[in-house]
Design a protein around this motif. Structure first.
Motif, mmCIF file in Angstrom:
data_model
loop_
_atom_site.group_PDB
_atom_site.id
_atom_site.type_symbol
_atom_site.label_atom_id
_atom_site.label_comp_id
_atom_site.label_asym_id
_atom_site.label_seq_id
_atom_site.Cartn_x
_atom_site.Cartn_y
_atom_site.Cartn_z
ATOM 1 N N GLY A 1 0.782 -1.226 0.000
ATOM 2 C CA GLY A 1 0.000 0.000 0.000
ATOM 3 C C GLY A 1 0.813 1.275 0.000
ATOM 4 N N LYS A 2 2.105 1.188 0.267
ATOM 5 C CA LYS A 2 2.956 2.379 0.283
ATOM 6 C C LYS A 2 3.302 2.817 -1.127
ATOM 7 N N ARG A 3 3.530 4.129 -1.279
ATOM 8 C CA ARG A 3 4.020 4.650 -2.550
ATOM 9 C C ARG A 3 5.535 4.679 -2.497
ATOM 10 N N ILE A 4 6.154 4.269 -3.595
ATOM 11 C CA ILE A 4 7.608 4.246 -3.628
ATOM 12 C C ILE A 4 8.095 4.725 -4.981
ATOM 13 N N MET A 5 9.225 5.427 -4.975
ATOM 14 C CA MET A 5 9.816 5.918 -6.215
ATOM 15 C C MET A 5 11.233 5.388 -6.355
ATOM 16 N N LEU A 6 11.531 4.888 -7.534
ATOM 17 C CA LEU A 6 12.886 4.466 -7.884
ATOM 18 C C LEU A 6 13.432 5.456 -8.906
ATOM 19 N N GLU A 7 14.674 5.866 -8.694
ATOM 20 C CA GLU A 7 15.233 6.905 -9.559
ATOM 21 C C GLU A 7 16.396 6.381 -10.389
ATOM 22 N N CYS A 8 16.527 6.944 -11.579
ATOM 23 C CA CYS A 8 17.583 6.567 -12.502
ATOM 24 C C CYS A 8 18.180 7.834 -13.098
ATOM 25 N N SER A 9 19.506 7.902 -13.088
ATOM 26 C CA SER A 9 20.216 9.028 -13.709
ATOM 27 C C SER A 9 21.305 8.486 -14.620
ATOM 28 N N GLN A 10 21.590 9.216 -15.698
ATOM 29 C CA GLN A 10 22.640 8.768 -16.615
ATOM 30 C C GLN A 10 23.478 9.952 -17.096
ATOM 31 N N THR A 11 24.744 9.658 -17.317
ATOM 32 C CA THR A 11 25.674 10.681 -17.810
ATOM 33 C C THR A 11 26.163 10.324 -19.209
ATOM 34 N N LYS A 12 25.478 9.404 -19.876
ATOM 35 C CA LYS A 12 25.904 8.946 -21.189
ATOM 36 C C LYS A 12 25.419 9.871 -22.307
ATOM 37 N N GLY A 13 24.507 10.787 -21.968
ATOM 38 C CA GLY A 13 23.975 11.674 -22.995
ATOM 39 C C GLY A 13 22.988 10.998 -23.924
ATOM 40 N N HIS A 14 22.437 9.879 -23.503
ATOM 41 C CA HIS A 14 21.488 9.129 -24.337
ATOM 42 C C HIS A 14 20.087 9.738 -24.251
ATOM 43 N N ASP A 15 19.375 9.640 -25.368
ATOM 44 C CA ASP A 15 17.997 10.129 -25.393
ATOM 45 C C ASP A 15 17.011 9.124 -24.824
ATOM 46 N N ARG A 16 17.292 7.844 -24.994
ATOM 47 C CA ARG A 16 16.312 6.810 -24.710
ATOM 48 C C ARG A 16 16.578 6.165 -23.359
ATOM 49 N N MET A 17 15.500 5.999 -22.589
ATOM 50 C CA MET A 17 15.616 5.373 -21.271
ATOM 51 C C MET A 17 14.497 4.365 -21.070
ATOM 52 N N TYR A 18 14.774 3.349 -20.237
ATOM 53 C CA TYR A 18 13.869 2.206 -20.094
ATOM 54 C C TYR A 18 13.840 1.761 -18.634
ATOM 55 N N TRP A 19 12.703 1.197 -18.232
ATOM 56 C CA TRP A 19 12.594 0.516 -16.943
ATOM 57 C C TRP A 19 12.158 -0.927 -17.189
ATOM 58 N N TYR A 20 12.912 -1.866 -16.543
ATOM 59 C CA TYR A 20 12.614 -3.287 -16.623
ATOM 60 C C TYR A 20 12.480 -3.852 -15.204
ATOM 61 N N ARG A 21 11.765 -4.958 -15.102
ATOM 62 C CA ARG A 21 11.819 -5.745 -13.870
ATOM 63 C C ARG A 21 12.300 -7.148 -14.231
ATOM 64 N N GLN A 22 12.974 -7.770 -13.267
ATOM 65 C CA GLN A 22 13.478 -9.131 -13.468
ATOM 66 C C GLN A 22 13.058 -9.978 -12.291
ATOM 67 N N ASP A 23 12.407 -11.100 -12.598
ATOM 68 C CA ASP A 23 11.995 -12.070 -11.602
ATOM 69 C C ASP A 23 12.751 -13.362 -11.864
ATOM 70 N N PRO A 24 13.026 -14.134 -10.826
ATOM 71 C CA PRO A 24 13.764 -15.390 -11.003
ATOM 72 C C PRO A 24 13.108 -16.284 -12.052
ATOM 73 N N GLY A 25 13.897 -16.778 -12.999
ATOM 74 C CA GLY A 25 13.381 -17.689 -14.014
ATOM 75 C C GLY A 25 12.657 -17.019 -15.163
ATOM 76 N N LEU A 26 12.536 -15.709 -15.099
ATOM 77 C CA LEU A 26 11.873 -14.975 -16.176
ATOM 78 C C LEU A 26 12.859 -14.014 -16.819
ATOM 79 N N GLY A 27 12.593 -13.671 -18.059
ATOM 80 C CA GLY A 27 13.424 -12.680 -18.715
ATOM 81 C C GLY A 27 13.111 -11.293 -18.193
ATOM 82 N N LEU A 28 13.950 -10.347 -18.542
ATOM 83 C CA LEU A 28 13.669 -8.956 -18.226
ATOM 84 C C LEU A 28 12.377 -8.539 -18.931
ATOM 85 N N GLN A 29 11.491 -7.895 -18.187
ATOM 86 C CA GLN A 29 10.219 -7.457 -18.750
ATOM 87 C C GLN A 29 10.177 -5.933 -18.763
ATOM 88 N N LEU A 30 9.782 -5.374 -19.898
ATOM 89 C CA LEU A 30 9.769 -3.923 -20.075
ATOM 90 C C LEU A 30 8.540 -3.323 -19.409
#
Lengths: 109, 113
Positions: free
Chosen positions: B16-45
Motif C-alpha cells: 500500500g505504500k508509494r515508492i519511487m525508484l530513480e535513474c540518472s545517466q551521464t551517457k547523454g542518451h535520449d532513450r531510457m527504459y525501466w525493466y523488472r526481473q523475476d527469477p526464471g523470467l526474462g527482463l520485462q519492459l
C-alpha cells in the motif's frame, strides 16, 4: 509479442567451448543482442547481430540466421569468471527489446 | 564513475505504500527504459521513453507510472505497492543510432511485505 527460447542451464569445463542457442519468433526484426549477467548484477553487452553470419569478439562469437529465427553465442577457452547467465534479446519492429529467460552457464574446474 | 546510476539500491516497503525508484545517466542518451526481473523470467519492459516529452507503456505497465524529468533522469513509481511487485528493477539507456545498444544501471532490489 515475442517468443524467445534458450536453454535454462549448461555446464562445461574450464578451457572448453560452450554454445548457447537461441530461437525466436518476432513481429519485425531489428537486431539480436547477447548480454552477460553475473548473479545480482546488471546485464552487460556482449554482442550484436543484425545481418546473417558470424561476429567474432575475442573469446566470444555470435551467429545469426534470420530466415531460421536462430542465433547462438559461442564461448571459447572457458574461464571460471565466465560462470554467469547469458541473455538473448531481440529488437522488434518498434525498436523494443524482448529478452529470453537466460541460460545459466556453470564452469567447472 | 558509473554512467547509469539507480537509487536506492535496496528497498523494503509495506503493501500500500508509494515508492519511487530513480535513474540518472551521464551517457547523454535520449532513450531510457525501466525493466523488472523475476527469477526464471526474462527482463520485462515496464515503461520506456525516447525523449523528454515521450512516454510509452511496455508489456507490464499496470501498477506503475513514470516521469521523465530531464534527458538524464527517469523515475519509476509504484503508487500502491503490492507483494508481487517484489523484484529486481533495472534502468537502461540507449542512443538513437543504428545499433542502439542498451546499457543497464546496477539495479534496485525491492521487497514489498
Amino acid at each position: 509479442g515475442q517468443n524467445i527460447d534458450q536453454p535454462t542451464e549448461m555446464t562445461a569445463t574450464e578451457g572448453a567451448i560452450v554454445q548457447i542457442n537461441c530461437t525466436y519468433q518476432t513481429s519485425g526484426f531489428n537486431g539480436l543482442f547477447w548480454y552477460q549477467q553475473h548473479a545480482g548484477e546488471a546485464p552487460t553487452f556482449l554482442s550484436y547481430n543484425v545481418l546473417d553470419g558470424l561476429e567474432e569478439k575475442g573469446r566470444f562469437s555470435s551467429f545469426l540466421s534470420r530466415s531460421k529465427g536462430y542465433s547462438y553465442l559461442l564461448l571459447k577457452e572457458l574461464q571460471m569468471k565466465d560462470s554467469a547467465s547469458y541473455l538473448c534479446a531481440v529488437r522488434d519492429g518498434d525498436y523494443k527489446l524482448s529478452f529470453g529467460a537466460g541460460t545459466t552457464v556453470t564452469v567447472r574446474a | 564513475d558509473a554512467d547509469v546510476t539507480q537509487t536506492p539500491r535496496n528497498r523494503i516497503t509495506k503493501t500500500g505504500k508509494r515508492i519511487m525508484l530513480e535513474c540518472s545517466q551521464t551517457k547523454g542518451h535520449d532513450r531510457m527504459y525501466w525493466y523488472r526481473q523475476d527469477p526464471g523470467l526474462g527482463l520485462q519492459l515496464i515503461y520506456y521513453s525516447f525523449d523528454v516529452k515521450d512516454i510509452n507503456k511496455g508489456e507490464i505497465s499496470d501498477g506503475y507510472s513514470v516521469s521523465r524529468q530531464a534527458q538524464a533522469k527517469f523515475s519509476l513509481s509504484l503508487e500502491s505497492a503490492i507483494p508481487n511487485q517484489t523484484a529486481l528493477y533495472f534502468c537502461a539507456t540507449s542512443d538513437s543510432g543504428i545499433q542502439e545498444t542498451q546499457y543497464f544501471g546496477p539495479g534496485t532490489r525491492l521487497l514489498v511485505l
